[in-house]
Design a protein around this motif. Sequence first.
Motif, PDB file in Angstrom:
ATOM      1  N   ARG A 168       1.745   1.625  -3.680  1.00 19.01           N
ATOM      2  CA  ARG A 168       0.621   2.104  -4.490  1.00 19.01           C
ATOM      3  C   ARG A 168       0.375   3.571  -4.192  1.00 19.01           C
ATOM      4  NH1 ARG A 168      -3.500  -2.576  -2.703  1.00 19.01           N
ATOM      5  NH2 ARG A 168      -2.555  -4.313  -3.813  1.00 19.01           N
ATOM      6  N   GLY A 169       0.419   4.379  -5.188  1.00 17.50           N
ATOM      7  CA  GLY A 169       0.180   5.798  -4.986  1.00 17.50           C
ATOM      8  C   GLY A 169       1.410   6.509  -4.470  1.00 17.50           C
TER       9      GLY A 169
ATOM     10  N   GLU B 115      -7.728  12.198   0.121  1.00 14.68           N
ATOM     11  CA  GLU B 115      -7.553  10.859   0.682  1.00 14.68           C
ATOM     12  C   GLU B 115      -6.217  10.256   0.238  1.00 14.68           C
ATOM     13  OE1 GLU B 115     -10.092   7.785  -0.887  1.00 14.68           O
ATOM     14  OE2 GLU B 115     -10.249   6.895   1.107  1.00 14.68           O
ATOM     15  N   ALA B 116      -5.914  10.437  -1.066  1.00 17.38           N
ATOM     16  CA  ALA B 116      -4.666   9.892  -1.587  1.00 17.38           C
ATOM     17  C   ALA B 116      -3.461  10.601  -0.975  1.00 17.38           C
ATOM     18  CB  ALA B 116      -4.632  10.020  -3.106  1.00 17.38           C
TER      19      ALA B 116
ATOM     20  N   ALA C 116      -2.987   9.469   2.639  1.00 19.68           N
ATOM     21  CA  ALA C 116      -2.581   8.073   2.794  1.00 19.68           C
ATOM     22  C   ALA C 116      -1.062   7.941   2.818  1.00 19.68           C
ATOM     23  CB  ALA C 116      -3.164   7.232   1.660  1.00 19.68           C
ATOM     24  N   HIS C 117      -0.375   8.909   2.253  1.00 16.15           N
ATOM     25  CA  HIS C 117       1.082   8.784   2.139  1.00 16.15           C
ATOM     26  C   HIS C 117       1.854   9.901   2.817  1.00 16.15           C
ATOM     27  CE1 HIS C 117       0.609   5.440  -0.602  1.00 16.15           C
ATOM     28  NE2 HIS C 117      -0.330   6.137  -1.204  1.00 16.15           N
TER      29      HIS C 117
ATOM     30  N   GLN D 125     -11.504  12.822  -2.872  1.00 11.76           N
ATOM     31  CA  GLN D 125     -10.773  11.664  -3.397  1.00 11.76           C
ATOM     32  C   GLN D 125      -9.275  11.944  -3.504  1.00 11.76           C
ATOM     33  OE1 GLN D 125     -12.925   9.456  -6.548  1.00 11.76           O
ATOM     34  NE2 GLN D 125     -14.596  10.887  -6.240  1.00 11.76           N
ATOM     35  N   ILE D 126      -8.918  13.202  -3.823  1.00 15.13           N
ATOM     36  CA  ILE D 126      -7.488  13.522  -3.926  1.00 15.13           C
ATOM     37  C   ILE D 126      -6.869  13.629  -2.528  1.00 15.13           C
ATOM     38  CG2 ILE D 126      -5.797  15.225  -4.720  1.00 15.13           C
ATOM     39  CD1 ILE D 126      -7.696  15.924  -6.963  1.00 15.13           C
TER      40      ILE D 126
ATOM     41  N   ARG E 150       0.822  -1.210   0.000  1.00 10.72           N
ATOM     42  CA  ARG E 150       0.000   0.000   0.000  1.00 10.72           C
ATOM     43  C   ARG E 150       0.854   1.257   0.000  1.00 10.72           C
ATOM     44  NH1 ARG E 150      -3.608  -1.506   4.793  1.00 10.72           N
ATOM     45  NH2 ARG E 150      -3.515   0.741   5.126  1.00 10.72           N
TER      46      ARG E 150
ATOM     47  N   LEU F  43      -4.696  12.916  -9.083  1.00 19.05           N
ATOM     48  CA  LEU F  43      -4.843  11.832  -8.114  1.00 19.05           C
ATOM     49  C   LEU F  43      -3.595  10.949  -8.112  1.00 19.05           C
ATOM     50  CD1 LEU F  43      -7.251  11.040  -6.344  1.00 19.05           C
ATOM     51  CD2 LEU F  43      -7.891   9.412  -8.117  1.00 19.05           C
TER      52      LEU F  43
END
Lengths: 330, 368, 339
Positions: free
Chosen positions: C99-100, C126-127, C130-131, C123-124, C96, C178
């Motif tokens: 990814r991204g 969140e991405a 996440a990192h 949605q952006i 994970r 994204l």
Amino acid sequence: MLIYVARRLALALVTCAAISLLTFIIIRLPPGDFVDAYIANLAVGGSSVSAEQADAMRREYGLDKPVAVQYALWMGRVIVGDFGVSMMWKRPVTEVIGDRLWLTMAVSISALFLTWTIALPIGIYSAARQYSIGDYVATTLGFIGLAVPNFLLALILMYLGFRYLGLSVGGLFSPDMAQAPWSWAKFRDLMVHLPLPASVLALAGTAQLIRIMRANLLDELRKPYVVTARAKGIGETRVLVKYPVRAALNPFVSSSAYLFPYLVSGSIIVSLVLGLPTVGPLLLQALVAQDMFLAGTIVLLLGILTVIGTLLSDLLLMWVEPRIRLQGRA
Amino acid sequence: MSIATSSEERFAQASQLQLTWWRFCRHRLAVISLAVVAFFYLVVIFADFLAIADPHAVDARRSFIPPQGFALFDSGAWSPHVSGLKGVRDPRTFKLTYTPDPARKLPVKFFVRGYSYNLFGVIPTDRHLFGIEGGQPVDGVFLLGTDQLGRDLFSRLIVATRISLSIGLAGVTLSLMLGILLGGISGLYGGAIDTLIQRLIEVVRSIPTIPLWMGLAAALPNTWSVTQVYFAITLIISLVSWTELARVVRGRFLALREEDFVIAAELAGASQMRIILRHMLPSFASHVIAAVSLALPVMIVSETSLSFLGLGLRPPAISWGILLQDAQNVQVLAGAPWLLCAAVPVIIVILAFNFLGDGLRDAADPYG
Amino acid sequence: MVEAARRVLSVRDLVVDFVQDTGTIRALDGVSLDLHAGRVLGVVGESGCGKSLTARAVLRLVDRPGRIVSGKVLLDPGAPAQQELTALDPEGEAIRAVRGGRIGLIFQEPMSALSMHYTVGNQIIEAIRAHSGLGKSAARQRAIELLQEVGIPRPETRIDAYPFQLSGGLRQRVGIALALAADPEILIADEPTTALDVTTQAQILALLRRLQRTKGMALMLITHDMGVIAQMADDVAVMYLGKVVEFAPVQQLFAAPRHPYTRALLRSVPNIRAVPRERLATIGGAVPHPESRPTGCAFHPRCPEIIAGRCALEMPPPLPPDQEGASCFHVMPKMMVDA
């Protein structure tokens, strides 16, 4: 959004009008009119009514006027809350119905919530773990739920309860509470008795909703936006709940809108088997005795409350679905 | 290689219905369900032949006889038989009650003579698949026991199947006609008529059906004959159930209207009737069949529910609902639980029709 | 040249099977590729040849019933921090983070690749979150910058729009934003312009090119469009039926295509200088279903240059990664000499 709400409201009004018309037809269907039935009923009791008195009554209720006028007069009375007099009970219809209407709604609404709370997680699990043992169990239970009509289920439960536990599982109240005025204790008593009839009623709908949720979620899981979400590097559970489950909620909620009339329908017949103090048994008695004002009022009020319930689920759908909220179309 | 070609050819030349049928055969559960449904309709056709005793014959002496199995062997030798009944006088109430008497063995024979009926409605006969010959008038084969009036439940159940399943078919036929008519008009013409019919469907769907049915059914005059009530109930049930069929028909019409082959037929100058019958109907027949087989169980349950409430068919008609009506009272049920046996065919038939409908739907529309 | 840039990702002999009731289908049959920092690898082939599947397999996003059977995907190959993606738990933390975070993915259909139930910003953000440890408002600020960077006008308001309120071009820009959310070094673009009209296509390609150059990213560009390849790629891998059949720098590929399949692909590109009214060249037949993979060289039933008695029986040896050449008996002798 306003357009959507306005359209739904208009449709609800049309449905109410259609229900009122059907109710009126039902009231008028038996041969003879209300006064004939009333006189016949009095005759059983030994008293008689003269022809003049009968005509006076007909005039009072507008029965000498054309059908359309009669409908209008009846509607006029209904709108101000005058539903007429029950022949069987010789009391105003509203008094006879009393709490029963609300208890009917309580049973139906609890069944609706029960349906949701059971069907949603099971449907999600079934789709996310397709072909797992849990999925097969859920699917099998779903089919059984679908195949056993709720009155049969009620009958079987009654029999099992009587045979093996030696108790009567019906009713919404303990015997000592049934006639008591409303109090906190009576409410608690109701809450204790509600789960069984609500579960009986909820079974078929739950089975149906599990199938809908599972099928839709399986569809959604194959869509590219799920891969997008996973490609962002967020966890599987979060991906599942935030994206496909959210999308599958839409058909889930919109089928619930049709579930409510179905549950109200079912509550009538389940009440008869389980002996619940809802309008169900009353409606049957009224129909058998051809007490048409009582029967008609029950059908009318049930119909209208159902329409309100359906309207509420429609508005819920709007809240779930941004596309309807923003563009006014599904 | 040549096998592949010939199978490809087979697919290329198959009609829509044939393709659907092949896809359907891959659903094992649906094929089994089809067999079950076929079996039930065979029972419908041969109901009187399969029945053992006259389903209307009342005999107070054999009230509430529990189900009686028949023994296949008698002291090791093949000899199917049942026990006869013997009257026992209760020492306190002096009431005569009849119970099975193992000492009296009555052989079960095939193709015996029993009550007279018309096979297929036309051939008068009195032959039945099996039963006993001779014995006292009170004796009989009671596979599922008897009801309060001493009528043989097995025979009643078989005869009830006839009404319950045929009323489903009749109701579905009516619904289908209404559905195809309104759905077809809706899908074919579109515009204001479409909107109107769509709203009508929404209105009908949001009315709770059982109270409405009860109201309509209760208004049927008491003086009507069994046949009149039968048709009236069919009509009442189908008045509410056509909406789903109309929805399916409309959806297919809308989809097909845009298809190239329909447009091609229009350009070729085919009449509208010809386009509908020759080009459109075959390609949505399978969808309609699927929708029908999903609508049938709803019809059957509706009739059962209404009759169960005492507002549907009335005795002397026999349907599953009427049989279940006898089981309504818990006290009665506790003494004679075999009265619940009418629930079994209801559940089996509903399940079978649902599996069948699901299989047909998947076969008709593999992508949707 | 090829050797100059740092290798950031290596795919080695990747095999993916789809297990179905009717039998096992080999969808990827030993794919080997390399991605280099600052370079664009074009992957080209007809639909169904395994291009998109390769992209998904790299990120371990192959859904059931698909399964990676063998082969390796290495991130930072040769470096001390080398990671073998194929050895990771496909639902675990490590993959994970990649990814991204390390590898961004851009999809073909911007309409269906974005959820219709959340705003673009949601949605952006969140991405981004996440990192990174960014807070809500910082992440929102970053999302607005990203939207600005991909050329979305008025990003402060667009961030609260739902995808269905945007045009196709803007939606694809959101898709790119994204993919860039966590500053990945590798970008995989799966047919990023197929669903767009021609003008928008050109704009999106220019944007991708600019972003890739300024950030020095490795870009794997999957397409079936030779025009896009000519415009964008540094190196090209031609895929056919789950295999890389030719690899070459872009000029060589167009100037002297080696594999008959590549030649056929190039012939079928419409040419503005072609003789008017002349029929457009097509490749005879269709890509066979992987279920009925031909024996020998998979291309032989459609190959105009088939060597009788050989192509239908023997499989040409696979192409070593990162080496110019083609997996074809016509060109093999030359390669043997080179080696």
